[in-house]
Motif scaffolding. Structure first.
Motif, PDB file in Angstrom:
ATOM      1  N   SER A 160       0.835  -1.194   0.000  1.00 55.81           N
ATOM      2  CA  SER A 160       0.000   0.000   0.000  1.00 55.81           C
ATOM      3  C   SER A 160       0.875   1.251   0.000  1.00 55.81           C
ATOM      4  O   SER A 160       1.961   1.264   0.558  1.00 55.81           O
ATOM      5  CB  SER A 160      -0.911   0.002   1.230  1.00 55.81           C
ATOM      6  OG  SER A 160      -1.626   1.213   1.321  1.00 55.81           O
ATOM      7  N   THR A 161       0.356   2.291  -0.646  1.00 51.89           N
ATOM      8  CA  THR A 161       1.060   3.580  -0.640  1.00 51.89           C
ATOM      9  C   THR A 161       0.219   4.666   0.018  1.00 51.89           C
ATOM     10  O   THR A 161       0.493   5.846  -0.143  1.00 51.89           O
ATOM     11  CB  THR A 161       1.404   4.010  -2.078  1.00 51.89           C
ATOM     12  OG1 THR A 161       0.198   4.090  -2.860  1.00 51.89           O
ATOM     13  CG2 THR A 161       2.364   3.023  -2.720  1.00 51.89           C
ATOM     14  N   ARG A 171      -3.681   5.396   8.059  1.00 53.06           N
ATOM     15  CA  ARG A 171      -3.816   4.106   7.377  1.00 53.06           C
ATOM     16  C   ARG A 171      -2.460   3.481   7.104  1.00 53.06           C
ATOM     17  O   ARG A 171      -2.307   2.253   7.161  1.00 53.06           O
ATOM     18  CB  ARG A 171      -4.601   4.285   6.076  1.00 53.06           C
ATOM     19  CG  ARG A 171      -6.067   4.632   6.287  1.00 53.06           C
ATOM     20  CD  ARG A 171      -6.760   4.932   4.980  1.00 53.06           C
ATOM     21  NE  ARG A 171      -6.759   3.790   4.088  1.00 53.06           N
ATOM     22  CZ  ARG A 171      -7.151   3.829   2.820  1.00 53.06           C
ATOM     23  NH1 ARG A 171      -7.548   4.991   2.301  1.00 53.06           N
ATOM     24  NH2 ARG A 171      -7.150   2.750   2.077  1.00 53.06           N
ATOM     25  N   ALA A 172      -1.458   4.295   6.835  1.00 55.63           N
ATOM     26  CA  ALA A 172      -0.109   3.774   6.626  1.00 55.63           C
ATOM     27  C   ALA A 172       0.449   3.170   7.913  1.00 55.63           C
ATOM     28  O   ALA A 172       1.119   2.134   7.890  1.00 55.63           O
ATOM     29  CB  ALA A 172       0.811   4.879   6.113  1.00 55.63           C
ATOM     30  N   GLN A 173       0.168   3.812   9.048  1.00 49.59           N
ATOM     31  CA  GLN A 173       0.630   3.281  10.328  1.00 49.59           C
ATOM     32  C   GLN A 173      -0.054   1.949  10.642  1.00 49.59           C
ATOM     33  O   GLN A 173       0.590   1.011  11.125  1.00 49.59           O
ATOM     34  CB  GLN A 173       0.347   4.298  11.431  1.00 49.59           C
ATOM     35  CG  GLN A 173       1.106   5.613  11.269  1.00 49.59           C
ATOM     36  CD  GLN A 173       0.721   6.636  12.315  1.00 49.59           C
ATOM     37  OE1 GLN A 173       0.127   6.302  13.339  1.00 49.59           O
ATOM     38  NE2 GLN A 173       1.050   7.905  12.059  1.00 49.59           N
ATOM     39  N   LEU A 174      -1.350   1.865  10.360  1.00 48.34           N
ATOM     40  CA  LEU A 174      -2.070   0.611  10.588  1.00 48.34           C
ATOM     41  C   LEU A 174      -1.536  -0.490   9.676  1.00 48.34           C
ATOM     42  O   LEU A 174      -1.400  -1.643  10.089  1.00 48.34           O
ATOM     43  CB  LEU A 174      -3.569   0.814  10.351  1.00 48.34           C
ATOM     44  CG  LEU A 174      -4.295   1.702  11.360  1.00 48.34           C
ATOM     45  CD1 LEU A 174      -5.739   1.924  10.933  1.00 48.34           C
ATOM     46  CD2 LEU A 174      -4.242   1.076  12.757  1.00 48.34           C
ATOM     47  N   ARG A 175      -1.237  -0.112   8.439  1.00 50.01           N
ATOM     48  CA  ARG A 175      -0.686  -1.090   7.504  1.00 50.01           C
ATOM     49  C   ARG A 175       0.657  -1.609   7.998  1.00 50.01           C
ATOM     50  O   ARG A 175       0.947  -2.813   7.905  1.00 50.01           O
ATOM     51  CB  ARG A 175      -0.522  -0.425   6.129  1.00 50.01           C
ATOM     52  CG  ARG A 175       0.109  -1.316   5.064  1.00 50.01           C
ATOM     53  CD  ARG A 175      -0.872  -2.302   4.510  1.00 50.01           C
ATOM     54  NE  ARG A 175      -0.314  -3.039   3.385  1.00 50.01           N
ATOM     55  CZ  ARG A 175      -1.024  -3.758   2.540  1.00 50.01           C
ATOM     56  NH1 ARG A 175      -2.327  -3.830   2.669  1.00 50.01           N
ATOM     57  NH2 ARG A 175      -0.445  -4.414   1.537  1.00 50.01           N
ATOM     58  N   ARG A 176       1.473  -0.726   8.551  1.00 46.59           N
ATOM     59  CA  ARG A 176       2.782  -1.135   9.051  1.00 46.59           C
ATOM     60  C   ARG A 176       2.631  -2.132  10.203  1.00 46.59           C
ATOM     61  O   ARG A 176       3.353  -3.137  10.270  1.00 46.59           O
ATOM     62  CB  ARG A 176       3.562   0.091   9.513  1.00 46.59           C
ATOM     63  CG  ARG A 176       5.021  -0.186   9.840  1.00 46.59           C
ATOM     64  CD  ARG A 176       5.778   1.085  10.196  1.00 46.59           C
ATOM     65  NE  ARG A 176       5.736   2.067   9.112  1.00 46.59           N
ATOM     66  CZ  ARG A 176       5.044   3.203   9.146  1.00 46.59           C
ATOM     67  NH1 ARG A 176       4.345   3.531  10.227  1.00 46.59           N
ATOM     68  NH2 ARG A 176       5.064   4.032   8.134  1.00 46.59           N
TER      69      ARG A 176
END
Length: 375
Positions: A121-122, A127-132
């Protein structure tokens, strides 16, 4: 190990549960191909996915058992998938959402878990933190992480994977005819006529019409083509929530762009294309890029993710975010017929070097054999 026979296990046949989350078109096609290959080799395969995925990819027609599984991670989905895996020898999840669901469902169970990372994901912000966090959880829970490109393997290792390996997938060709002129549409002018590109170069891309920024980049690049004669036409296959806003920009700036919407066969469009465009902030083994190279269609793509690894020297690569570089690259290529011919031939040669569906199944099966074999 032979790729034509099933491995020897204490329990026969081996039962593998494949789990597909939301998934891209490439992921779904890979699961279908993998399921068919495993069944042909004597493996019992169950596929858990959404009903719409079964309608699109027909896993049952490939010989697998299909069980509808909610794509959202929640107590009901965890319980359902846990029950589905009650007699599984191994679970293979495809994508981060499927990997997280499998991680929760298999907690405190001695069932090997393989997770294939097809993409990343980009999205920015929260949302980026959750993805991490999800990536950390899934990487550490998996017995083996298979990355479709080298940068995904590196990412999995950085997230704590104990065993991460490169396992490029073979995306099935959209048509069975051989690549090259013989595979072209029997009515080569039909699509051009429908699009209004009979006497002008035709550029083809596919993209979701959203706020990712890639379409804005393409439209900015299209400004550089307005002065070309004949003026090329960019046809964009895809749908999304920002179609209206993008169309208004096309009209306002008088850009040589057609937003085709969904439902178009990209393979058929590529059959008549002069140049294919892949513009993305990140991409791995993108179906558009692979299909273009198979068909000998010159490709201009952003040099991101696994794209350079996949295409090698068989495409023109430009940095993401530079609309001028993109526009110039396309303009130069359209004005150089010899360069287009060289790229067309290089693309077909490059495509011939990619792993086949058979070698992909054999590689995955060797991982299964390693994990499911008795101690």
């Amino acid at each position: 190990m032979s790729s034509t026979t099933a491995p020897s296990h204490s329990r026969a046949p081996l039962h593998v549960v494949q789990l597909l989350g939301g998934g891209s078109a490439g992921t779904g096609a890979h699961v279908r191909s993998l399921s068919a290959g495993l069944v042909a080799r004597g493996v019992r395969v169950t596929v858990g996915a959404s009903p719409s995925a079964e309608r699109r990819y027909r896993f049952t027609a490939a010989g697998a058992r299909f069980v509808p599984v909610p794509v959202r991670t929640g107590p009901a989905a965890i319980a359902l998938f846990g029950a589905l895996c009650s007699d599984a020898d191994l679970v293979h999840a495809h994508g981060m959402r499927a990997g997280l669901l499998a991680t929760f469902a298999l907690r405190r169970r001695a069932i090997p878990l393989v997770v294939t990372w097809h993409t990343r994901s980009t999205v920015p912000g929260v949302r980026a933190q959750l993805r991490r966090l999800t990536e950390h959880c899934v990487a550490r829970a998996a017995s083996v992480v298979l990355g479709t490109t080298s940068d995904l393997v590196d990412r999995a290792r950085s997230r704590g994977a104990r065993d991460a390996r490169l396992a490029p997938v073979a995306l099935p060709a959209r048509r069975t005819a051989e690549d090259g002129p013989a595979a072209r549409d029997p009515e080569p002018d039909k699509i051009r006529a429908e699009l209004g590109a009979v006497d002008r170069p035709l550029l083809i891309t596919e993209a979701r019409l959203d706020r990712s920024g890639s379409l804005d980049l393409l439209l900015s690049a299209a400004r550089h083509w307005r002065g070309l004669r004949p003026q090329p036409l960019l046809a964009v296959a895809g749908e999304g929530p920002e179609r209206g806003a993008l169309q208004r920009r096309v009209d306002r700036e008088e850009l040589p762009v057609r937003l085709l919407g969904g439902g178009h066969d990209t393979a058929a469009l590529l059959a008549d294309a002069d140049v294919a465009l892949l513009v993305a902030r990140w991409a791995g083994r993108a179906p558009l890029a692979e299909e273009a190279l198979r068909r000998g269609v010159p490709l201009v793509a952003t040099a991101v993710g696994g794209v350079p690894e996949v295409v090698g020297d068989a495409a023109v690569l430009v940095p993401y975010g530079d609309s001028r570089a993109l526009g110039t690259a396309v303009g130069v290529l359209l004005g150089d017929a010899e360069r287009r011919a060289v790229l067309a031939e290089a693309g077909r040669i490059r495509a011939g070097s990619w792993p086949t569906e058979d070698t992909t199944v054999a590689q995955v099966l060797s991982v299964y054999d390693e994990l499911a074999a008795p101690a």
